[in-house]
Design an enzyme around this catalytic site. Structure first.
Site, mmCIF file in Angstrom:
data_model
loop_
_atom_site.group_PDB
_atom_site.id
_atom_site.type_symbol
_atom_site.label_atom_id
_atom_site.label_comp_id
_atom_site.label_asym_id
_atom_site.label_seq_id
_atom_site.Cartn_x
_atom_site.Cartn_y
_atom_site.Cartn_z
ATOM 1 N N LYS A 216 0.826 -1.214 0.000
ATOM 2 C CA LYS A 216 0.000 0.000 0.000
ATOM 3 C C LYS A 216 0.856 1.257 0.000
ATOM 4 C CE LYS A 216 -4.304 -2.061 1.093
ATOM 5 N NZ LYS A 216 -5.388 -2.389 1.993
ATOM 6 N N ARG A 251 -3.181 -10.576 4.186
ATOM 7 C CA ARG A 251 -3.538 -10.628 2.754
ATOM 8 C C ARG A 251 -2.390 -9.968 2.009
ATOM 9 N NH1 ARG A 251 -5.496 -7.084 -0.918
ATOM 10 N NH2 ARG A 251 -6.960 -7.826 -2.492
#
Ligand code: PMM
Length: 277
Positions: A216, A251
């Site tokens: 991210k 994840r």
């Protein structure tokens, strides 16, 4: 079918986006063979399940319609299931979740936590499958304008708790619910770090916590603007710290290094992390 809720944590979920525009793997797996090959590889590397998404949720992304999303994810989920690779569907839409379950999806991963589609909870309750309830405040086009909190940890915890109550009220069993802080969704880098540091407050809700930091942009910010594919070492570090703090699963895009790092964590006695103050 994988019984995810009985598998021994930490659970590793591999990311497989069959989209032209996801922020880190967009365009790589938008043909069926390439997608299925990559999903099978993630499984071989040790992923418990492969999370198949057909709509990009990166900040500012435009939406696609449900038919497009179904055409992208269903053939991949069907092929992975036929090959014995457990799959989850990453969608906010009930129609997509229903089609994916029909094709063999074992888990519904709803980044909207049930807020985006009023029919979603009914579909999941009827299927009786695990349901990932992520903290979310709005669709990608405008989510960054919703990144305002007085106390991000308390507010994310309370909003997630409401989403869980709504899921329970719709008939989803408590033992099928997984919660997720939704790193990067209506959150600044500082919000993401605060949630990471205080993961125990989300764990205290009493549900398994999925931690999904992979590649991210706040990791890119930490690393002086490093592009998404070069954020895997930082992802692995934060994933292991999250597991050490009690996260149930992670994840990630790079399954191999995550599985290796978790093996090291286990070999050293699965040490638990407790932040001071
Ligand atoms: N983030 C993305 C997509 N799906 N699902 C869950 N449960 N949690 C997340 O933080 C999350 C997600 C962001 O996009 P990506 O598929 O490119 O990682």
């Amino acid at each position: 079918m994988v019984d995810l809720m009985r598998a021994t944590p930490p659970i590793v979920m591999g990311v497989l986006n069959v989209t032209p525009d996801s922020f880190s793997d967009g365009g790589l797996y938008d043909d069926l063979d390439a997608a299925v090959r990559h999903g099978a590889e993630l499984r071989l590397q040790g992923a418990h399940l492969v999370d198949v998404g057909g709509e990009s949720t990166r900040p500012g992304a435009a939406r696609v319609d449900a038919d497009t999303e179904i055409k992208r994810v269903v053939p991949v989920i069907a092929a992975l299931t036929a090959a014995g690779v457990p799959a989850s569907v990453d969608t906010t839409r009930a129609a997509v979740a229903a089609a994916a379950i029909e094709a063999g999806a074992a888990v519904v991963n709803d980044v909207s936590g049930g807020l985006a589609d009023p029919a979603m909870r009914r579909v999941v309750a009827a299927a009786g499958c695990p349901y990932v309830v992520m903290h979310w405040r709005g669709h990608s086009a405008d989510m960054q304008s919703l990144a305002a909190y007085d106390d991000v940890v308390a507010q994310v915890r309370d909003e997630l708790s409401r989403r869980v109550d709504e899921a329970l009220a719709a008939g989803i069993a408590a033992d099928q619910i997984i919660v997720d802080p939704g790193l990067g969704f209506a959150k600044t880098a500082a919000h993401n770090w605060a949630l990471t540091r205080h993961l125990d407050e989300l764990i205290a809700l009493g549900f398994p916590v999925l931690f999904a930091a992979s590649r991210k942009s706040y990791l890119g910010l930490l690393l002086d603007g490093r592009p998404a594919p070069d954020r895997d070492a930082a992802t692995t570090a934060t994933s292991v710290l999250a597991v050490a703090a009690g996260a149930w699963g992670v994840r990630v895009h790079d399954v191999r290094s995550t599985v290796d790092a978790l093996a090291v964590w286990r070999a050293t006695g699965s040490p638990r992390l407790r932040y001071e103050g």
